[in-house]
Design an enzyme around this catalytic site. Sequence first.
Site, short mmCIF file in Angstrom:
data_model
loop_
_atom_site.label_atom_id
_atom_site.label_comp_id
_atom_site.label_asym_id
_atom_site.label_seq_id
_atom_site.Cartn_x
_atom_site.Cartn_y
_atom_site.Cartn_z
N GLU A 169 21.57 1.02 19.84
CA GLU A 169 21.74 1.34 21.45
C GLU A 169 22.16 3.37 21.63
O GLU A 169 22.60 2.78 21.12
CB GLU A 169 21.68 0.06 21.80
CG GLU A 169 21.60 -0.96 21.94
CD GLU A 169 22.69 -2.11 22.67
OE1 GLU A 169 22.92 -2.04 23.82
OE2 GLU A 169 21.69 -3.08 23.38
N HIS A 297 23.73 0.88 35.02
CA HIS A 297 21.59 1.07 33.94
C HIS A 297 21.03 1.90 34.01
O HIS A 297 20.39 1.56 35.54
CB HIS A 297 21.55 -0.80 33.06
CG HIS A 297 20.94 -1.10 32.54
ND1 HIS A 297 19.65 -0.39 32.57
CD2 HIS A 297 21.42 -1.05 31.02
CE1 HIS A 297 19.64 -0.57 30.54
NE2 HIS A 297 20.55 -1.40 29.97
N ARG A 343 25.15 6.16 29.03
CA ARG A 343 24.40 5.33 30.02
C ARG A 343 24.28 6.30 30.53
O ARG A 343 23.53 6.59 32.01
CB ARG A 343 24.90 4.34 30.21
CG ARG A 343 24.14 2.48 29.10
CD ARG A 343 24.57 1.52 29.61
NE ARG A 343 23.90 1.00 28.83
CZ ARG A 343 24.39 -0.74 29.10
NH1 ARG A 343 25.51 -1.21 29.70
NH2 ARG A 343 23.84 -0.96 27.59
N HIS A 404 25.56 -1.58 37.19
CA HIS A 404 25.34 -2.93 36.35
C HIS A 404 26.21 -2.92 35.64
O HIS A 404 27.27 -4.30 35.02
CB HIS A 404 25.01 -1.80 35.13
CG HIS A 404 24.43 -2.60 33.37
ND1 HIS A 404 23.66 -3.73 34.15
CD2 HIS A 404 24.58 -2.77 32.60
CE1 HIS A 404 23.84 -4.41 32.79
NE2 HIS A 404 24.63 -3.89 31.90
N ARG A 439 31.01 3.25 29.58
CA ARG A 439 31.23 1.76 28.26
C ARG A 439 30.50 2.23 27.52
O ARG A 439 29.15 2.33 27.76
CB ARG A 439 31.08 0.09 28.60
CG ARG A 439 30.33 -0.31 27.62
CD ARG A 439 30.64 -2.01 28.66
NE ARG A 439 29.55 -1.85 29.20
CZ ARG A 439 28.21 -2.74 28.70
NH1 ARG A 439 27.96 -3.26 28.32
NH2 ARG A 439 27.19 -2.62 29.81
#
Length: 601
Positions: A169, A297, A343, A404, A439
């Site tokens: 990811e 997100h 992100r 998110h 994060r």
Amino acid sequence: MCSAKGQVFLSQKPGYAHILRLAHESGPPTHTLLTKTHIWHIVTVTLLKTEKILEIKSDFLVIGSGIAGLSFALKAASHGTVTILTKREVRESATFYAQGGIASVTSMEDTFEAHIKDTLDAGAGLCARDVVELVVRDAPARIHELIERGVNFTSRQTGTGIELDLGREGGHSKRRIVHAADLTGKAVEDALVSEILANKNITVYENHIAIDLIPHSKFVKTKTPEPGAETVWGAYALDKTTGSIHAFVAKATIIASGGAGKVYLYTSNPDIATGDGIAMAWRVGAEISNMEFIQFHPTCLYHSKAKSFLISEAVRGEGGILRLSNGEPFMKRHHPMADLAPRDIVARAIDYELKKSGDDCVYLDISFKPPEFIKTRFPNIHKKCLEFGYDMTTTPLPVVPAAHYVCGGIKTGMDGATNINRLYAIGEAASTGLHGANRLASNSLLEALVFAARASSHAASLAALTGVLPDIPQWEAGESVVSDEAVVITQNWDEIRRFMWNYVGIVRTDKRLERAWRRMTLLKNEINEYYWNFTVTNNLIELRNIATIAELIIRSAQLRKESRGLHYNLDWPERDDANWRVDTVIKRTDRDDARHGGNGR
């Protein structure tokens, strides 16, 4: 269901040992209820003299039923009795909807050092390195524990045998995402819930929403105060089914209530994500850290009926490309890692491109991959998108960013303990130092597992040294009445979510933050007045908490005079390590209008 002896509260789910709440003034129950499809735990609790008011005592009170709360409960149950409060059914949590997976070094091609570096890089200089190293190095043991509990992670056949199928990811330099197809959260939640419901030391109260924590200074008169600023002895909670309010008293209280995505107009979070635990902790004086860092997100499905449906970051990890409406890829001009950038970079890039073009959405394209690969790797996403008319094997998916994850929260130490005696925070509600200003993908479920284990050990030691629990006064409603103006709740709720999205969203300015603060000040007064005049309901509790969360985010964002990670302010566009490489920590003072219930209200 009532009797002259007391009350019975049932929360039924066929096939599982679940909950029977039986309260007797005259003594313990004299019978059990057993059928082929329902097996009930029978719990004796004390019925106070005021009708419908219960006092439930246990060694550990867990508020929340996601991966953090359930993992804690299973470990703590070896050391005493555990009560779990959950707002809806026990499975309803952000964990249940998590698609991606859990980051862990399990491959010979990966290293702890690489995972640590990726986490530190994503965190933009604010991660606590000792916490990062702790979590990353403990990850393989947590994965092994889940496998032992029956979680069926996706595996693949290799020349040397069967091994975990690892995804990749955004922000990760290696494949290290352990997953169960694209329904990892559901697989983990199902396994944990199955064990929870079979454990006789654990009692789950479904459809119970915590209203406020029980601080020693306001409610306890018969027990000498413990050293420190404050001690918490549990929480008052509303039984949404009956409207009764009960005192849940415990030697240790664990906030595992998840995040606060519902403070924004658009979010990937389920409806329960209203920041209840963080708001309650704030009201009793807990330190709150880094609330300005809200992760958006990048890819939620853009469809009028696709409420909160997330397109996992793993789609980009498997080669998915973000495109404009004309088909042009655009991420390479925003970051060297292009579509695999962290992100915050991707969400901000999409926001920029949409404002530049005037389009409603961008498109995530993985249609160039073999159809069978897509269907096998992303069975749930593929199926869900078909329901909305999109075949991701042939068509790019329309996507937009949405709120998110809260990277900040209740400030804790290495064992999940807060600055309040007997109060712990784990999972998304906590600010442990792992995430910093942003994060890294799939570190959240991992953090929950690691800190649940550490907090349970610490809390068990504390509970073992605790004597008799104090007597807690029943909740008093005062002169409150049933509201005939519920429209006030709806109006205020909608207004908060809209101005938070417009003024305190992906891109901020000083002027927008000031506008949000002024509006929040007015709304807070309206909400407080409503709260003290009318009977407590689920919607009112959530509105009060959302208002508190909005205030904490705005206040924290105003304090940080730079741009870092998830906090981007056009008036302070540069990162300033010389002055701002520090956590934002705030704490309620006597000047804050956060009136806590004396004897309930």
